[in-house]
Design a protein around this motif. Sequence first.
Motif, mmCIF file in Angstrom:
data_model
loop_
_atom_site.group_PDB
_atom_site.id
_atom_site.type_symbol
_atom_site.label_atom_id
_atom_site.label_comp_id
_atom_site.label_asym_id
_atom_site.label_seq_id
_atom_site.Cartn_x
_atom_site.Cartn_y
_atom_site.Cartn_z
ATOM 1 N N PRO A 97 0.822 -1.209 0.000
ATOM 2 C CA PRO A 97 0.000 0.000 0.000
ATOM 3 C C PRO A 97 0.860 1.264 0.000
ATOM 4 O O PRO A 97 1.957 1.272 0.559
ATOM 5 N N VAL A 98 0.351 2.313 -0.606
ATOM 6 C CA VAL A 98 1.129 3.533 -0.787
ATOM 7 C C VAL A 98 1.415 4.225 0.537
ATOM 8 O O VAL A 98 2.507 4.717 0.772
ATOM 9 N N LEU A 99 0.464 4.256 1.446
ATOM 10 C CA LEU A 99 0.615 4.992 2.694
ATOM 11 C C LEU A 99 1.170 4.130 3.821
ATOM 12 O O LEU A 99 1.062 4.470 4.976
ATOM 13 N N TYR A 100 1.768 2.992 3.490
ATOM 14 C CA TYR A 100 2.319 2.071 4.475
ATOM 15 C C TYR A 100 3.773 2.424 4.727
ATOM 16 O O TYR A 100 4.549 2.609 3.788
ATOM 17 N N ASP A 101 4.196 2.517 5.981
ATOM 18 C CA ASP A 101 5.583 2.808 6.294
ATOM 19 C C ASP A 101 6.420 1.543 6.215
ATOM 20 O O ASP A 101 5.950 0.446 6.477
ATOM 21 N N ALA A 102 7.695 1.691 5.896
ATOM 22 C CA ALA A 102 8.598 0.544 5.837
ATOM 23 C C ALA A 102 8.793 -0.041 7.233
ATOM 24 O O ALA A 102 8.975 -1.247 7.392
ATOM 25 N N ALA A 103 8.751 0.786 8.277
ATOM 26 C CA ALA A 103 8.898 0.304 9.647
ATOM 27 C C ALA A 103 7.728 -0.612 10.016
ATOM 28 O O ALA A 103 7.911 -1.597 10.719
ATOM 29 N N ASP A 104 6.549 -0.289 9.534
ATOM 30 C CA ASP A 104 5.386 -1.132 9.798
ATOM 31 C C ASP A 104 5.560 -2.499 9.163
ATOM 32 O O ASP A 104 5.159 -3.511 9.727
ATOM 33 N N GLU A 105 6.156 -2.559 7.990
ATOM 34 C CA GLU A 105 6.373 -3.836 7.308
ATOM 35 C C GLU A 105 7.345 -4.703 8.075
ATOM 36 O O GLU A 105 7.147 -5.911 8.208
ATOM 37 N N SER A 106 8.426 -4.108 8.611
ATOM 38 C CA SER A 106 9.415 -4.906 9.337
ATOM 39 C C SER A 106 8.829 -5.442 10.630
ATOM 40 O O SER A 106 9.092 -6.578 11.010
ATOM 41 N N VAL A 107 8.006 -4.670 11.309
ATOM 42 C CA VAL A 107 7.360 -5.136 12.541
ATOM 43 C C VAL A 107 6.370 -6.244 12.212
ATOM 44 O O VAL A 107 6.312 -7.260 12.898
ATOM 45 N N ALA A 108 5.595 -6.073 11.144
ATOM 46 C CA ALA A 108 4.629 -7.095 10.755
ATOM 47 C C ALA A 108 5.338 -8.369 10.325
ATOM 48 O O ALA A 108 4.890 -9.475 10.633
ATOM 49 N N GLY A 109 6.455 -8.250 9.627
ATOM 50 C CA GLY A 109 7.214 -9.429 9.207
ATOM 51 C C GLY A 109 7.780 -10.183 10.399
ATOM 52 O O GLY A 109 7.782 -11.417 10.436
ATOM 53 N N GLN A 110 8.249 -9.448 11.418
ATOM 54 C CA GLN A 110 8.763 -10.098 12.618
ATOM 55 C C GLN A 110 7.647 -10.801 13.376
ATOM 56 O O GLN A 110 7.828 -11.897 13.890
#
Length: 148
Positions: A94-107
Amino acid sequence: MTEKTRRRDLFRPLQLVGLSLLCGLFAGVVTLIATGAFTDKVMRMVDKGTYGAIPPWNLAFIVTGGIFIAALLILSILILAVDPSDFTKTHDRPVLYDAADESVAGQQDAAGAAAAADAGSAGTDEPAVGSEADDADDASGSASPTAS
């Protein structure tokens, strides 16, 4: 000379106003139909002055204007949320998604998968869902017949 995508190129002002106008007109037509503006009974009551509420045509103009303004503001804000330089890039998220949110979700996903694997390998003596014991019960005819 590099070509830069400008915000104006994403959505031209005339397109913005036109789409907002279409939204407002649609809401106005729906209001006219819902209030019975095209029926004889309502129009006779409006002509005689016995209609107790706002006349349907006046209400439709109010709704059309309100929806036009709301759509104009909402579309303008949505256009401001997109960075013109990112418009030509392909996005896998998603366009408004932060990269930090992705790393936390991946963990969190990795930790959840590890916990599920540990729970699954606890060594229970119960047969797994869909095991051979279940298949043998189905083969013996205990299942209900299906209608053809």
